[in-house]
Design an enzyme around this catalytic site. Structure first.
Site, PDB file in Angstrom:
ATOM      1  N   SER A 296      15.603  22.448 -15.234  1.00  0.00           N
ATOM      2  CA  SER A 296      14.322  23.171 -15.347  1.00  0.00           C
ATOM      3  C   SER A 296      14.832  24.520 -15.927  1.00  0.00           C
ATOM      4  CB  SER A 296      13.580  23.069 -14.069  1.00  0.00           C
ATOM      5  OG  SER A 296      12.723  24.484 -14.054  1.00  0.00           O
TER       6      SER A 296
ATOM      7  N   GLU B 165      10.291   8.958 -16.780  1.00  0.00           N
ATOM      8  CA  GLU B 165       8.844   9.383 -16.733  1.00  0.00           C
ATOM      9  C   GLU B 165       8.437   8.836 -18.130  1.00  0.00           C
ATOM     10  OE1 GLU B 165      10.595  13.480 -15.227  1.00  0.00           O
ATOM     11  OE2 GLU B 165       8.370  13.773 -15.321  1.00  0.00           O
TER      12      GLU B 165
ATOM     13  N   LYS C  23      16.420  21.951  -9.858  1.00  0.00           N
ATOM     14  CA  LYS C  23      15.758  20.688 -10.243  1.00  0.00           C
ATOM     15  C   LYS C  23      16.580  19.758 -10.935  1.00  0.00           C
ATOM     16  CE  LYS C  23      11.697  20.547 -10.750  1.00  0.00           C
ATOM     17  NZ  LYS C  23      10.242  19.617 -10.342  1.00  0.00           N
TER      18      LYS C  23
ATOM     19  N   HIS D  47       0.698  -1.187  -0.089  1.00  0.00           N
ATOM     20  CA  HIS D  47      -0.071  -0.224  -0.141  1.00  0.00           C
ATOM     21  C   HIS D  47       0.811   1.250  -0.122  1.00  0.00           C
ATOM     22  CE1 HIS D  47      -3.631  -2.630   1.307  1.00  0.00           C
ATOM     23  NE2 HIS D  47      -2.298  -3.431   1.928  1.00  0.00           N
TER      24      HIS D  47
END
Ligand code: ARG
Length: 461
Positions: A278, A291, A284, A157
């Site tokens: 970024s 992704e 970043k 979970h």
């Protein structure tokens, strides 16, 4: 003017939009090698069977070699008026060798031709994917071997459940990818039957030798039913179904990499080689490759769905609908051919933060099950009761803001008087993972043995 290949009974040319919707050359040109290999095998067989003369077959073979080279070097413009790769190749052959080219299509149709080409193409693509899977598994098993004893939290979970090792976690994917490889190789074994010589749908009256072309092209046997041979696309669907499952597994690993590389988890980092910055936020470091691997599963599942819908309810034998098999297949295979090496690169690159993982594993009372198991083993307590007693100790620890192993013995004894100092031996995360020696469990010795056994198997693949 009508079509050169089939225009005999047509008085005028196709409407421009008809030609546009009908043409497949823009995407089926990538079958040219397979198409030419199929034609060469067919021509040689026709000569062996006395249907073409030896000279004609040799002329055809030499001409086809030249066409192949011209296409490889981008030296002639493929024409949309000639619809597809099959007719483009044959038309160029006619320019090169004259009327003998027209004899190549004896005892054959584009229906068995395209089915043959696509089987050959997918067979190669499956072999290439299998090799990429082996590389990915090798990267995973190497990293697993190096981190067989590094503790991390195991989750259910996405809540801290029990400590495992990072190596054990990576080895889980080695197992998944082995099944994926198996599914792709199963598809390969089933697709390796030759449709060539089924002709349009009914077979042919020429005395051809289908076993000869099958074996020349590396197929195991000719397909036994001519209608099935030209109508079947389950080999593409099966490839895409297996590819979808593989992509799902890749997306799960990609998602874990994204999570691990977040500041909140801080379990691992990817280097500059697999991240981007970024344009506004200077701090970043984004895991874009992970992704994108996570995202591409949509294309592959979509390709499977698209082709399934094309094939659903199609009557036998060939229908032009089936020309729509190629783009989804190519798109999915292309995506997988990018995702696998990208994932291998990321796994090689990934640096686990073993301190952080260990700390996280110790939080969240991850060894509560070990405490309950100790009560069962040392005191002969039924597990259900042990679960209850442990729950009370966890509550106490939580109220005091203490880790389980920091709860004083006296306070544990206030809950269960028979507890002894021996209990502290099972409460550390190291002891917890070391104790999981059951077959398939996370004990570092298990993980090390699994990783090294896999590395040996993979080296032989
Ligand atoms: N371009 C066609 C395809 O991809 C080749 C087969 C065409 N056959 C036919 N009878 N029109 O399916």
């Amino acid at each position: 003017m009508g079509n050169k290949m089939w225009g005999g009974r047509f008085a005028s040319a196709a409407d421009a939009i008809m030609a546009e919707i009908n043409a497949s050359i823009d995407f089926d040109k990538r079958l040219y090698r397979q198409d030419i290999a199929g034609s060469k095998a067919h021509a040689a067989m026709l000569a062996d069977c006395g249907i073409l003369t030896r000279e004609e077959a040799e002329k055809i073979a030499a001409g086809l070699d030249q066409v192949e080279q011209e296409i490889a070097e981008d030296r002639f413009a493929l024409s949309r008026d000639l619809e597809d790769i099959h007719m483009n190749v044959e038309a160029r052959l006619a320019e090169l060798i004259g009327p003998a080219a027209g004899k190549l299509h004896t005892a054959r149709s584009r229906n068995d031709q395209v089915a043959t080409d696509l089987r050959l193409y997918i067979r190669d693509a499956l072999d290439a994917l299998a090799a990429e899977i082996t590389r990915l598994q090798t990267a995973l098993a190497r990293k697993a071997e190096a981190h067989a004893g590094d503790v991390m939290p195991g989750f259910t979970h996405l809540q801290t459940a029990q400590p495992v090792t990072f190596g054990h976690h990576l080895m889980a994917y080695v197992e998944m990818f082995a099944r994926d490889r198996g599914r792709l190789m199963d598809a390969r074994a089933r697709l390796n039957d030759s449709p060539l010589g089924a002709a349009a749908l009914a077979g042919t009256s020429f005395p051809i030798d289908r076993a000869a072309t099958a074996s020349a092209l590396g197929f195991d046997r000719p397909m036994a039913n001519s209608l099935d041979a030209v109508s079947a696309r389950d080999f593409v669907m099966e490839t895409l179904a297996a590819g979808t499952i593989l992509a799902v597994h890749l997306s799960r690993l990609a998602e874990e990499i994204v999570l691990w590389c977040s500041a909140e988890f801080g379990f691992a980092t990817l280097s500059d080689r697999f991240t981007t910055g970024s344009s506004i936020m200077p701090q970043k470091r984004n895991p874009d490759a992970a992704e994108l691997v996570r995202a591409k599963v949509g294309r592959i599942a979509g390709a499977f769905h698209a082709l399934t819908m094309v094939m659903k309810g199609l009557p036998l034998a060939y229908s032009k609908d089936m020309q729509e098999d190629k783009e989804p297949a190519f798109e999915a295979l292309d995506a997988l051919a990018l995702m696998l090496p990208a994932m291998t690169g990321m796994i090689d690159d990934l640096q686990p933060n073993t301190e952080r993982m260990r700390e996280a594993a110790a939080r969240g009372y991850s060894t509560a099950t070990d405490l309950a198991d100790w009560l069962v083993r040392a005191l002969g307590m039924p597990f259900r009761e042990a679960h209850h007693v442990t729950g009370r100790i966890v509550r106490l620890a939580e109220e005091r803001g203490l880790a389980l192993e920091a709860v004083p013995l006296a306070e544990m004894q206030a809950i269960e008087p028979r507890i002894t100092a021996d209990v502290f031996n099972v409460l550390s995360v190291e002891n917890s993972v070391a104790s999981r020696v059951s077959f398939g469990g996370t004990a570092p010795e298990n993980v090390r043995a699994q990783a090294s056994a896999w590395l040996q198997r993979l080296a032989d693949e």
